[in-house]
Design a protein around this motif. Structure first.
Motif, PDB file in Angstrom:
ATOM      1  N   ARG A 189       0.873  -1.213   0.042  1.00 32.93           N
ATOM      2  CA  ARG A 189       0.159   0.160   0.090  1.00 32.93           C
ATOM      3  C   ARG A 189       0.763   1.344  -0.032  1.00 32.93           C
ATOM      4  N   GLU A 190       0.809   2.028  -1.050  1.00 36.16           N
ATOM      5  CA  GLU A 190       1.902   3.268  -1.103  1.00 36.16           C
ATOM      6  C   GLU A 190       0.944   4.278  -0.956  1.00 36.16           C
ATOM      7  N   ARG A 191       1.187   5.130   0.094  1.00 38.01           N
ATOM      8  CA  ARG A 191       0.818   6.422   0.232  1.00 38.01           C
ATOM      9  C   ARG A 191       1.593   7.742   0.419  1.00 38.01           C
ATOM     10  N   VAL A 192       1.488   8.913  -0.018  1.00 41.07           N
ATOM     11  CA  VAL A 192       1.980   9.933   0.410  1.00 41.07           C
ATOM     12  C   VAL A 192       1.772  10.434   1.916  1.00 41.07           C
ATOM     13  N   PHE A 193       2.641  10.915   2.587  1.00 38.86           N
ATOM     14  CA  PHE A 193       2.580  11.642   3.932  1.00 38.86           C
ATOM     15  C   PHE A 193       3.150  12.892   3.945  1.00 38.86           C
ATOM     16  N   PHE A 194       2.363  13.690   4.316  1.00 40.40           N
ATOM     17  CA  PHE A 194       2.932  15.134   4.535  1.00 40.40           C
ATOM     18  C   PHE A 194       3.025  15.163   5.923  1.00 40.40           C
ATOM     19  N   VAL A 195       4.254  15.816   6.615  1.00 43.78           N
ATOM     20  CA  VAL A 195       4.454  15.933   7.858  1.00 43.78           C
ATOM     21  C   VAL A 195       5.107  17.389   8.273  1.00 43.78           C
ATOM     22  N   GLY A 196       4.526  18.199   9.016  1.00 47.86           N
ATOM     23  CA  GLY A 196       5.133  19.442   9.318  1.00 47.86           C
ATOM     24  C   GLY A 196       5.370  19.901  10.655  1.00 47.86           C
ATOM     25  N   PHE A 197       6.356  20.642  11.000  1.00 46.40           N
ATOM     26  CA  PHE A 197       6.708  21.102  12.405  1.00 46.40           C
ATOM     27  C   PHE A 197       6.586  22.407  12.351  1.00 46.40           C
ATOM     28  N   ARG A 198       5.943  23.163  13.475  1.00 47.60           N
ATOM     29  CA  ARG A 198       6.111  24.627  13.534  1.00 47.60           C
ATOM     30  C   ARG A 198       7.876  24.914  13.446  1.00 47.60           C
ATOM     31  N   SER A 199       8.103  25.911  12.529  1.00 46.66           N
ATOM     32  CA  SER A 199       9.590  26.314  12.464  1.00 46.66           C
ATOM     33  C   SER A 199       9.971  26.996  13.599  1.00 46.66           C
ATOM     34  N   ASP A 200       9.185  27.552  14.564  1.00 43.15           N
ATOM     35  CA  ASP A 200       9.891  28.130  15.943  1.00 43.15           C
ATOM     36  C   ASP A 200      10.337  27.207  16.751  1.00 43.15           C
ATOM     37  N   LEU A 201      10.015  25.713  16.684  1.00 45.57           N
ATOM     38  CA  LEU A 201      10.332  24.897  17.456  1.00 45.57           C
ATOM     39  C   LEU A 201      11.749  24.407  17.222  1.00 45.57           C
ATOM     40  N   GLY A 202      12.302  24.622  16.038  1.00 45.32           N
ATOM     41  CA  GLY A 202      13.737  24.179  15.618  1.00 45.32           C
ATOM     42  C   GLY A 202      13.635  22.650  15.476  1.00 45.32           C
ATOM     43  N   ILE A 203      12.590  21.842  15.144  1.00 44.19           N
ATOM     44  CA  ILE A 203      12.977  20.512  15.230  1.00 44.19           C
ATOM     45  C   ILE A 203      13.447  19.916  14.019  1.00 44.19           C
ATOM     46  N   SER A 204      14.441  18.847  14.143  1.00 44.19           N
ATOM     47  CA  SER A 204      15.155  18.289  13.001  1.00 44.19           C
ATOM     48  C   SER A 204      14.402  16.802  12.953  1.00 44.19           C
ATOM     49  N   TRP A 205      13.834  16.398  11.732  1.00 40.10           N
ATOM     50  CA  TRP A 205      13.067  15.239  11.759  1.00 40.10           C
ATOM     51  C   TRP A 205      13.300  14.575  10.551  1.00 40.10           C
ATOM     52  N   SER A 206      13.132  13.347  10.157  1.00 44.59           N
ATOM     53  CA  SER A 206      13.405  12.648   9.045  1.00 44.59           C
ATOM     54  C   SER A 206      12.355  11.480   9.210  1.00 44.59           C
ATOM     55  N   PHE A 207      11.658  11.101   7.900  1.00 42.55           N
ATOM     56  CA  PHE A 207      10.861   9.877   8.065  1.00 42.55           C
ATOM     57  C   PHE A 207      11.592   8.477   8.554  1.00 42.55           C
ATOM     58  N   PRO A 208      10.800   7.789   9.094  1.00 46.97           N
ATOM     59  CA  PRO A 208      11.391   6.475   9.887  1.00 46.97           C
ATOM     60  C   PRO A 208      11.972   5.758   8.658  1.00 46.97           C
ATOM     61  N   GLU A 209      13.091   5.078   9.064  1.00 42.72           N
ATOM     62  CA  GLU A 209      13.880   4.037   8.110  1.00 42.72           C
ATOM     63  C   GLU A 209      12.899   2.870   8.082  1.00 42.72           C
ATOM     64  N   PRO A 210      12.478   2.226   6.878  1.00 36.75           N
ATOM     65  CA  PRO A 210      11.926   1.041   6.593  1.00 36.75           C
ATOM     66  C   PRO A 210      12.494  -0.228   7.605  1.00 36.75           C
ATOM     67  N   THR A 211      11.491  -0.927   8.126  1.00 42.14           N
ATOM     68  CA  THR A 211      12.014  -2.063   8.914  1.00 42.14           C
ATOM     69  C   THR A 211      11.891  -3.402   8.395  1.00 42.14           C
ATOM     70  N   HIS A 212      11.226  -3.543   6.997  1.00 40.91           N
ATOM     71  CA  HIS A 212      10.958  -4.980   6.575  1.00 40.91           C
ATOM     72  C   HIS A 212      11.482  -4.846   5.189  1.00 40.91           C
ATOM     73  N   SER A 213      11.730  -5.965   4.376  1.00 41.40           N
ATOM     74  CA  SER A 213      12.326  -5.911   3.019  1.00 41.40           C
ATOM     75  C   SER A 213      11.853  -7.069   2.307  1.00 41.40           C
ATOM     76  N   SER A 214      11.479  -6.830   0.790  1.00 42.98           N
ATOM     77  CA  SER A 214      11.042  -7.974   0.212  1.00 42.98           C
ATOM     78  C   SER A 214      12.083  -8.743  -0.110  1.00 42.98           C
ATOM     79  N   ASP A 215      13.367  -8.445  -0.212  1.00 40.77           N
ATOM     80  CA  ASP A 215      14.643  -9.185  -0.334  1.00 40.77           C
ATOM     81  C   ASP A 215      14.703 -10.323   0.719  1.00 40.77           C
ATOM     82  N   VAL A 216      14.566  -9.959   1.908  1.00 39.39           N
ATOM     83  CA  VAL A 216      14.278 -10.720   3.178  1.00 39.39           C
ATOM     84  C   VAL A 216      13.379 -11.645   3.017  1.00 39.39           C
TER      85      VAL A 216
END
Length: 389
Positions: A189-216
């Motif tokens: 199931r492929e979906r697009v996610f939009f994530v925003g943080f208020r800029s005054d909070l100074g948050i550094s964030w990135s999307f979580p790393e995948p935990t599962h794999s088709s190759d495995v």
């Protein structure tokens, strides 16, 4: 931390938020059947939803003013029909486009963060201009469109403000296309996610790393045979030795980021009786639905792969991908309970309505487990930045 959920649907996204520790300040959904599903589970004291304040109403009629300054996160899945592969592709010309309302909620409530989910179709080239417009609005929700202003003129005004050195974005926003299978959901199931943080909070964030794999998954099928052993089956699939060698090389190259195998339909259905078995009535929402048939483009999900994307039963494909190929070779529809497992809803969560009505709720839902992964990551970023949590 407090969350306000828009366009709640069957509750998958909100349940993931609750699992991650967010308290639901308001859960807004206008669909009567979905709200009935919530209330049935509340009457059954289903812990995740029991205390949710449900507002059965259109989100445009909701009064956001009392929540301003008191909400940490706004979440929701604006209706996706304007961007769906099976839809009419009208984007902002479609009156079902609820992104303007989602942006208005952010403007009115001014949360610390937000997360919105939509179909991958929104990222197609044909929607690129509107995608850019959505991003600009999410970055600058306070620059609202005037009543007599055309969308194109509003976009130009946003672009000018955004590029002006004096105008820092109110929210730092990123988006990404996520395949649910990469996070242990038994569904491609492929979906697009939009994530925003208020800029005054100074948050550094990135999307979580995948935990599962088709190759495995392939490795455990064709090299170790572990997958077949777990299910007490003979190896039903074969690939060439060259393909096995290439697979091993890929996995060795990724050894610094070990992952688990993709979960399959067969994995997800473990413990459920056949819906035509005499034990099936003991399982909620586990009722056989006759009439499944394969036709070009809709051949059902394979048992030993993640399911194809569940459909909401719209756009002329009723049933569609909401069926799977049995070991005997025939196809049958997923029961509601089986489909709920594809979306990682708990077994004690009951759906209200007929098969088609419940499948509509499920087909539109965010997988609970994926929502939880996203929510845990967002919550950690907020807690690390704001000292009063």
């Amino acid at each position: 931390m407090r969350n306000l959920e828009l366009f709640a649907g069957a509750g998958g996204l909100a349940m993931g938020m609750s699992r991650a520790g967010f308290e639901q300040a308001a859960v807004i959904e206008r669909d009567r059947a979905a709200c009935s599903t919530f209330r049935i589970n509340q009457r059954h004291h289903m812990s995740l939803v029991e205390d949710w304040p449900i507002f059965e109403m259109d989100a445009k009629d909701f009064d956001y003013d009392p929540y301003k300054g008191h909400i940490d996160l706004i979440s929701g899945g604006p209706p996706c029909q304007p961007f769906s592969m099976g839809g009419k592709h009208k984007s902002h010309n479609d009156d079902r486009d609820m992104f303007p309302l989602a942006i208005k909620a952010v403007r009115d409530v001014h949360p610390k963060a937000f997360i919105f989910e939509n179909v991958r179709g929104l990222t197609r080239k044909s929607f690129s201009n509107y995608l850019a417009y959505i991003l600009l609005q999410l970055q600058h929700p306070e620059i609202s469109r005037n009543d007599d202003e055309e969308i194109y003129d509003h976009q130009i005004r946003l672009e000018k403000e955004h590029t002006a050195s004096r105008m820092a974005p109110t929210y730092n926003v990123i988006y990404n296309v996520i395949n649910a299978a990469d996070f242990g959901i038994p569904q491609k199931r492929e979906r697009v996610f939009f994530v925003g943080f208020r800029s005054d909070l100074g948050i550094s964030w990135s999307f979580p790393e995948p935990t599962h794999s088709s190759d495995v998954l392939s490795y455990e099928k064709f090299v170790t045979r572990q997958y077949w052993d777990e299910h007490r089956l003979f190896n039903r699939e074969q690939i060439s030795s060259e393909a096995i060698q290439a697979l091993v090389r890929r996995l060795e190259a990724k050894c610094t980021h070990p992952r688990r195998r993709w979960r399959t339909v067969r994995d997800a259905l473990v413990g459920l009786p056949d819906p035509q078995d005499r034990m099936a009535p003991l399982v909620a929402n586990h009722v056989f639905t006759p009439g499944a048939r394969a036709y070009p483009g809709h051949t059902g999900s394979r048992l030993d792969e993640p399911a194809k994307t569940l459909k909401a039963g719209q756009h002329g494909v009723p049933g569609g991908e909401n069926m799977f190929v049995q070991d005997c070779g025939g196809v049958r529809y997923f029961t509601i309970r089986e489909a709920a497992r594809m979306q990682t809803f708990p077994d004690n969560y009951t759906f209200h309505g007929s098969w088609s009505e419940s499948m509509r709720q499920l087909g539109n839902a965010v997988p609970v487990q994926l929502a939880e992964v996203m929510a845990v990551s967002i919550a950690a970023a907020l807690r690390a930045t704001v000292g009063n949590y």
